[in-house]
Design a protein around this motif. Structure first.
Motif, PDB file in Angstrom:
ATOM      1  N   THR A   4       0.878  -1.167   0.000  1.00  0.00           N
ATOM      2  CA  THR A   4       0.000   0.000   0.000  1.00  0.00           C
ATOM      3  C   THR A   4       0.913   1.213   0.000  1.00  0.00           C
ATOM      4  N   ARG A   5       0.493   2.266  -0.678  1.00  0.00           N
ATOM      5  CA  ARG A   5       1.326   3.462  -0.823  1.00  0.00           C
ATOM      6  C   ARG A   5       0.543   4.709  -0.430  1.00  0.00           C
ATOM      7  N   CYS A   7      -1.151   8.056  -0.847  1.00  0.00           N
ATOM      8  CA  CYS A   7      -1.770   8.704  -2.014  1.00  0.00           C
ATOM      9  C   CYS A   7      -1.465  10.197  -2.027  1.00  0.00           C
ATOM     10  N   ARG A  72      -5.998  -4.933  -0.179  1.00  0.00           N
ATOM     11  CA  ARG A  72      -5.425  -3.588  -0.303  1.00  0.00           C
ATOM     12  C   ARG A  72      -6.466  -2.534   0.051  1.00  0.00           C
ATOM     13  N   LYS A  73      -7.687  -2.684  -0.438  1.00  0.00           N
ATOM     14  CA  LYS A  73      -8.747  -1.714  -0.140  1.00  0.00           C
ATOM     15  C   LYS A  73      -9.047  -1.671   1.354  1.00  0.00           C
ATOM     16  N   GLU A  76      -6.062   0.100   3.006  1.00  0.00           N
ATOM     17  CA  GLU A  76      -5.992   1.529   2.700  1.00  0.00           C
ATOM     18  C   GLU A  76      -6.957   2.333   3.553  1.00  0.00           C
ATOM     19  N   SER A  77      -8.047   1.717   3.990  1.00  0.00           N
ATOM     20  CA  SER A  77      -8.968   2.422   4.887  1.00  0.00           C
ATOM     21  C   SER A  77      -8.447   2.412   6.322  1.00  0.00           C
ATOM     22  N   ALA A  80      -4.099   5.580   6.992  1.00  0.00           N
ATOM     23  CA  ALA A  80      -4.429   6.826   6.308  1.00  0.00           C
ATOM     24  C   ALA A  80      -3.259   7.800   6.359  1.00  0.00           C
TER      25      ALA A  80
END
Length: 102
Positions: A4-5, A7, A72-73, A76-77, A80
């Motif tokens: 994960t990166r 954003c 990943r989703k 990502e939540s 942050a």
């Protein structure tokens, strides 16, 4: 291994409960009736809460036997990047520092 990166540039905020829930969800989907522990996913955090990051920096790596976009989703939540640093030091952060420094 997947990642994960960030954003955007900012400061890391980590919701450990959401990470636990994400991993548990994937494990539940692989539960067996023979009593064996499923291990279809894992995560390694590469940053700490409050760390400054730039857009594109890796925040975590993870593995999964499923579609990586699903996990990943969820992650990502849970990890942050926010514009302002958080000065709240959760108990788990202090615990991590004790482990690192003996």
């Amino acid at each position: 291994i997947h990642a994960t990166r960030a954003c955007s540039a900012g400061y890391v905020r980590v919701n450990t409960s959401a990470i636990k829930k994400a991993i548990a969800q994937v494990q539940t989907e692989h539960a067996t009736t023979n009593g064996k522990f499923p291990d279809p996913a894992g995560i390694i955090l590469l940053v700490r809460p409050g760390d400054a990051v730039q857009q594109g920096d890796r925040l975590a790596t993870f593995r999964t036997t499923d579609d990586p976009d699903h996990l990943r989703k969820l992650l990502e939540s849970a990890i942050a990047v926010v514009p302002e640093p958080t000065f709240f030091a959760p108990a788990h952060t202090a615990f991590m520092k004790v482990i690192e420094h003996g």
